[in-house]
Scaffold this motif. Structure first.
Motif, PDB file in Angstrom:
ATOM      1  N   ALA A  84       5.217 -13.553   1.559  1.00 45.94           N
ATOM      2  CA  ALA A  84       4.233 -14.028   2.523  1.00 45.94           C
ATOM      3  C   ALA A  84       3.361 -15.110   1.876  1.00 45.94           C
ATOM      4  N   VAL A  85       2.853 -15.991   2.700  1.00 47.80           N
ATOM      5  CA  VAL A  85       2.022 -17.087   2.233  1.00 47.80           C
ATOM      6  C   VAL A  85       0.554 -16.728   2.475  1.00 47.80           C
ATOM      7  N   SER A  86      -0.247 -16.885   1.428  1.00 47.82           N
ATOM      8  CA  SER A  86      -1.687 -16.665   1.561  1.00 47.82           C
ATOM      9  C   SER A  86      -2.411 -17.727   0.746  1.00 47.82           C
ATOM     10  N   GLY A  87      -3.669 -17.906   1.026  1.00 49.57           N
ATOM     11  CA  GLY A  87      -4.452 -18.882   0.292  1.00 49.57           C
ATOM     12  C   GLY A  87      -5.518 -19.494   1.163  1.00 49.57           C
ATOM     13  N   GLU A  88      -6.007 -20.673   0.746  1.00 52.90           N
ATOM     14  CA  GLU A  88      -7.036 -21.344   1.526  1.00 52.90           C
ATOM     15  C   GLU A  88      -6.890 -22.854   1.437  1.00 52.90           C
ATOM     16  N   ILE A  89      -7.454 -23.498   2.432  1.00 53.08           N
ATOM     17  CA  ILE A  89      -7.445 -24.950   2.533  1.00 53.08           C
ATOM     18  C   ILE A  89      -8.881 -25.425   2.390  1.00 53.08           C
ATOM     19  N   GLN A  90      -9.094 -26.383   1.497  1.00 56.99           N
ATOM     20  CA  GLN A  90     -10.420 -26.958   1.328  1.00 56.99           C
ATOM     21  C   GLN A  90     -10.428 -28.340   1.955  1.00 56.99           C
ATOM     22  N   PHE A  91     -11.347 -28.552   2.886  1.00 54.32           N
ATOM     23  CA  PHE A  91     -11.590 -29.867   3.452  1.00 54.32           C
ATOM     24  C   PHE A  91     -12.654 -30.503   2.569  1.00 54.32           C
ATOM     25  N   TYR A  92     -12.255 -31.464   1.764  1.00 56.99           N
ATOM     26  CA  TYR A  92     -13.118 -32.042   0.731  1.00 56.99           C
ATOM     27  C   TYR A  92     -13.594 -33.413   1.159  1.00 56.99           C
ATOM     28  N   ARG A  93     -14.895 -33.586   1.165  1.00 60.88           N
ATOM     29  CA  ARG A  93     -15.503 -34.882   1.490  1.00 60.88           C
ATOM     30  C   ARG A  93     -16.179 -35.403   0.231  1.00 60.88           C
ATOM     31  N   ALA A  94     -15.697 -36.511  -0.304  1.00 58.71           N
ATOM     32  CA  ALA A  94     -16.175 -37.014  -1.588  1.00 58.71           C
ATOM     33  C   ALA A  94     -17.619 -37.504  -1.529  1.00 58.71           C
ATOM     34  N   SER A  95     -18.083 -37.896  -0.365  1.00 60.51           N
ATOM     35  CA  SER A  95     -19.427 -38.462  -0.282  1.00 60.51           C
ATOM     36  C   SER A  95     -20.524 -37.416  -0.458  1.00 60.51           C
ATOM     37  N   SER A  96     -20.272 -36.168  -0.049  1.00 64.24           N
ATOM     38  CA  SER A  96     -21.292 -35.135  -0.177  1.00 64.24           C
ATOM     39  C   SER A  96     -20.649 -33.763  -0.067  1.00 64.24           C
ATOM     40  N   LYS A  97     -21.045 -32.850  -0.941  1.00 58.73           N
ATOM     41  CA  LYS A  97     -20.458 -31.517  -0.915  1.00 58.73           C
ATOM     42  C   LYS A  97     -20.958 -30.676   0.255  1.00 58.73           C
ATOM     43  N   ARG A  98     -22.003 -31.091   0.922  1.00 61.02           N
ATOM     44  CA  ARG A  98     -22.499 -30.289   2.036  1.00 61.02           C
ATOM     45  C   ARG A  98     -21.581 -30.363   3.251  1.00 61.02           C
ATOM     46  N   PHE A  99     -20.648 -31.313   3.260  1.00 58.04           N
ATOM     47  CA  PHE A  99     -19.690 -31.418   4.361  1.00 58.04           C
ATOM     48  C   PHE A  99     -18.403 -30.635   4.084  1.00 58.04           C
ATOM     49  N   ASP A 100     -18.197 -30.144   2.871  1.00 55.02           N
ATOM     50  CA  ASP A 100     -16.970 -29.431   2.528  1.00 55.02           C
ATOM     51  C   ASP A 100     -16.829 -28.164   3.370  1.00 55.02           C
ATOM     52  N   THR A 104      -8.978 -20.236   5.690  1.00 58.19           N
ATOM     53  CA  THR A 104      -7.929 -19.374   5.128  1.00 58.19           C
ATOM     54  C   THR A 104      -6.606 -19.679   5.820  1.00 58.19           C
ATOM     55  N   ILE A 105      -5.528 -19.456   5.100  1.00 61.37           N
ATOM     56  CA  ILE A 105      -4.192 -19.733   5.622  1.00 61.37           C
ATOM     57  C   ILE A 105      -3.687 -18.514   6.372  1.00 61.37           C
ATOM     58  N   GLU A 106      -3.463 -18.693   7.666  1.00 55.45           N
ATOM     59  CA  GLU A 106      -2.855 -17.684   8.522  1.00 55.45           C
ATOM     60  C   GLU A 106      -1.758 -18.383   9.297  1.00 55.45           C
ATOM     61  N   LEU A 107      -0.510 -18.198   8.866  1.00 58.63           N
ATOM     62  CA  LEU A 107       0.610 -18.949   9.440  1.00 58.63           C
ATOM     63  C   LEU A 107       1.011 -18.427  10.801  1.00 58.63           C
ATOM     64  N   GLU A 108       1.477 -19.359  11.649  1.00 65.98           N
ATOM     65  CA  GLU A 108       2.073 -19.010  12.926  1.00 65.98           C
ATOM     66  C   GLU A 108       3.534 -18.621  12.679  1.00 65.98           C
ATOM     67  N   GLU A 109       4.254 -18.321  13.730  1.00 64.57           N
ATOM     68  CA  GLU A 109       5.655 -17.891  13.617  1.00 64.57           C
ATOM     69  C   GLU A 109       6.537 -18.946  12.951  1.00 64.57           C
ATOM     70  N   GLU A 110       6.285 -20.209  13.225  1.00 67.07           N
ATOM     71  CA  GLU A 110       7.137 -21.288  12.708  1.00 67.07           C
ATOM     72  C   GLU A 110       6.794 -21.675  11.279  1.00 67.07           C
ATOM     73  N   GLY A 111       5.869 -20.971  10.644  1.00 68.63           N
ATOM     74  CA  GLY A 111       5.478 -21.303   9.285  1.00 68.63           C
ATOM     75  C   GLY A 111       4.511 -22.455   9.199  1.00 68.63           C
ATOM     76  N   ARG A 112       3.711 -22.619  10.228  1.00 68.74           N
ATOM     77  CA  ARG A 112       2.743 -23.703  10.219  1.00 68.74           C
ATOM     78  C   ARG A 112       1.361 -23.175  10.570  1.00 68.74           C
ATOM     79  N   ILE A 113       0.355 -23.987  10.279  1.00 64.74           N
ATOM     80  CA  ILE A 113      -1.025 -23.633  10.579  1.00 64.74           C
ATOM     81  C   ILE A 113      -1.718 -24.851  11.171  1.00 64.74           C
ATOM     82  N   CYS A 114      -2.471 -24.608  12.228  1.00 65.22           N
ATOM     83  CA  CYS A 114      -3.265 -25.676  12.844  1.00 65.22           C
ATOM     84  C   CYS A 114      -4.576 -25.775  12.080  1.00 65.22           C
ATOM     85  N   LEU A 115      -4.902 -26.972  11.641  1.00 64.80           N
ATOM     86  CA  LEU A 115      -6.125 -27.185  10.874  1.00 64.80           C
ATOM     87  C   LEU A 115      -7.319 -27.277  11.806  1.00 64.80           C
TER      88      LEU A 115
END
Length: 149
Positions: A84-100, A104-115
């Motif tokens: 099984a696939v587990s983990g997390e996605i970080q949306f990183y904004r270089a200009s300021s850490k307050r926007f990060d 968490t990764i929760e896959l759909e049936e096809e093995g994909r995740i909507c961001l």
């Protein structure tokens, strides 16, 4: 009253002092925080990051970033992975850490995740996908651009 060199010197020093005060006031409002708080600890663990990237590069089918309609999808090669696939996605904004943001990764049936990019401000974002499957750690990085609405 006649303007002479004594008035010029006084005017020059007055403007200089005023400019210096303005610069000092503006410098106190500048956000000079670090992009990450624990940069030293992350630097020490950088070999783990290299190993994660090598694991991702060794896959026959890499993780792909796709766009369908209003959603960005990450597609994982679930037919190549044994666990099984587990983990997390970080949306990183270089200009300021307050926007990060993190998701968490929760896959759909096809093995994909909507961001979940509804709460993100427009501009360039770097996605850092830290994920694990069958005891192996992986790291993939992508860049996306969210246009203004």
């Amino acid at each position: 009253m006649k303007f002479h060199w004594g008035h010029g010197i006084a005017l020059f020093y007055s403007i200089f002092a005023l400019a210096l005060i303005i610069v000092v006031i503006q410098s106190t409002t500048f956000d000079n925080s670090l992009v990450v708080d624990d940069y030293y600890a992350q630097d020490i663990r950088y070999q783990e990051t290299i190993d994660r990237r090598m694991n991702s590069q060794s896959l026959d089918q890499p993780v792909q970033l796709m766009r369908e309609g209003d959603c960005h999808y990450l597609v994982f090669p679930i037919n190549e992975l044994s666990g099984a696939v587990s983990g997390e996605i970080q949306f990183y904004r270089a200009s300021s850490k307050r926007f990060d943001r993190f998701q968490t990764i929760e896959l759909e049936e096809e093995g994909r995740i909507c961001l979940d990019d509804d709460e993100l401000i427009p501009g360039y974002w770097q996605l850092k996908v830290n994920w694990t499957s069958a005891g192996l750690d992986y790291l993939d990085e992508f860049e996306i651009y969210l246009p203004p609405a």
